[in-house]
Enzyme design. Structure first.
Site: not given
Length: 393
Positions: A343-346, A382
């Site tokens: 996903t784009c989440d850190s 996502n």
């Protein structure tokens, strides 16, 4: 006794255990056929775990905690084997019914319910419910002559990965008074319930809770409340990154205290989840890409915190993660690496300083003992797919 030496050998023990069940060729073939992320589920392992628990605790009517692994096919395997079910919602009730279980094989264990939850459960034929305070009695009022209640008692412990008495359970010191008040209000109270904690590292918290429940049974009897059911909850551990007692070792003191303190006319039930499903599942994921950050290789995988590794957030979980390359070539040169999800989440970074060989896009990695609270708590954040379940013999 689990020793430090055994702990150091544990990763090798777990690798050998995995490869006795699934070869790297079989894992590769399944990943090629079904894609990744993937969870491979062993029917035989599900049944073996259940059979072993029945063998070690034959006096207990084991109820599978659906929340740990709500797979329709997995539930059908257990239902066909005669297992009962612990349910906490109408969704779980319907899953158990669709798997072939009858309502007589279910108990509703959520201590807090809406009126409609009780109504729906009774409409499906369930009559046994857990509660933990007088506030909860109002949801049973329309069905006062149809329900049998178990009072959940709180037993706090540090000897578990998750303390399940933090959120639910009546204090021990007020248990008998609550039982009396419930009976005086016209309800049928048939027993006590507790959960000593999830992923227990020792059976002692369960033994201690059972011992105190015996005292509570006796105290209740003295004030005219006769109890006939004891729900000992769950807590059976799974082998993750540290060794644990095997089922025989874990169950022996529990069996002894039950045989010593509770006669055969008291029904003993459990709410086992992890102890049945965890070891039956292996997660498989593949490398999407890589980067070098702070002098360490980062591998971006198609599974992560929002998928199979959600237990890292929800359960403080730790998992073995190996590449197929190192399983096939034990002498491969390893370097510390960081693993991140798709996903784009850190937040989606789920393992650091993992020793891995040099990997390339498309290479496979695996984790054993992934059946409990992994697929169950996966999301499609996502719009990435949750892991696909593939059942094998």
């Amino acid at each position: 006794m689990i020793t430090t030496i055994m702990s150091k050998k544990w990763p090798l023990v777990q690798k050998q255990k995995l490869l006795r069940w699934l070869s790297t060729q079989e894992i590769t073939a399944l990943a090629r056929e079904h894609g990744t992320p993937l969870q491979i589920v062993s029917r035989a392992r599900l049944l073996d775990q259940y059979a072993e628990l029945k063998r070690e605790l034959p006096m207990v009517d084991h109820h599978f905690a659906i929340k740990s692994f709500p797979s329709p096919e997995g539930l059908k395997i257990l239902a066909d084997a005669g297992m009962s079910f612990d349910v906490a919602s109408i969704g779980e009730i319907n899953l158990a019914l669709q798997a072939g279980a009858t309502s007589e094989k279910m108990i509703h264990t959520h201590p807090i319910k809406r009126l409609q939850d009780v109504r729906d459960a009774i409409a499906k034929g369930i009559d046994t419910f857990v509660y933990d305070s007088l506030y909860e009695l109002e949801v049973f009022a329309p069905y006062i002559d149809k329900v049998k209640l178990l009072l959940r008692v709180s037993f706090r412990t540090d000897d578990a990965q998750i303390d399940l008495s933090y959120k639910f359970g009546a204090p021990v010191e007020s248990t008998v008074e609550l039982l009396q008040q419930t009976v005086n209000a016209g309800y049928q109270v048939v027993g006590l319930s507790f959960h000593a904690g999830s992923q227990l590292y020792s059976p002692q918290p369960m033994v201690d809770a059972i011992t105190i429940c015996r005292e509570l049974f006796d105290s209740a009897d003295k004030v005219g409340v006769t109890l006939s059911v004891l729900d000992i909850g769950g807590g059976w551990p799974a082998p993750y990154t540290e060794p644990i007692p095997d089922k025989k070792e874990f169950c022996e003191p529990i069996r002894q205290v039950l045989e010593s303190l509770f006669p055969r006319d008291v029904r003993i039930i459990s709410e086992v989840g992890r102890g049945i499903c965890a070891e039956a599942v292996v997660s498989v994921m593949s490398v999407m890409g890589m980067a070098e950050r702070e002098s360490q290789l980062w591998y971006y995988l198609d599974d992560g915190i929002y998928g199979s590794y959600s237990g890292i957030l929800f359960e403080h979980g730790e998992y073995h993660i190996w590449s197929l390359e190192e399983l096939e070539h034990p002498n491969a040169i390893l370097a510390l690496s960081t693993l991140a999800g798709p996903t784009c989440d850190s937040v989606d970074v789920f393992a650091r300083d993992v020793p891995l060989p040099a990997l390339k896009r498309g290479d496979l990695l695996v984790s054993p003992s992934m059946g409990a609270y992994s697929w169950a708590t996966s999301t499609s954040f996502n719009a990435f797919p949750i892991p696909k379940l593939v059942f094998v013999d």
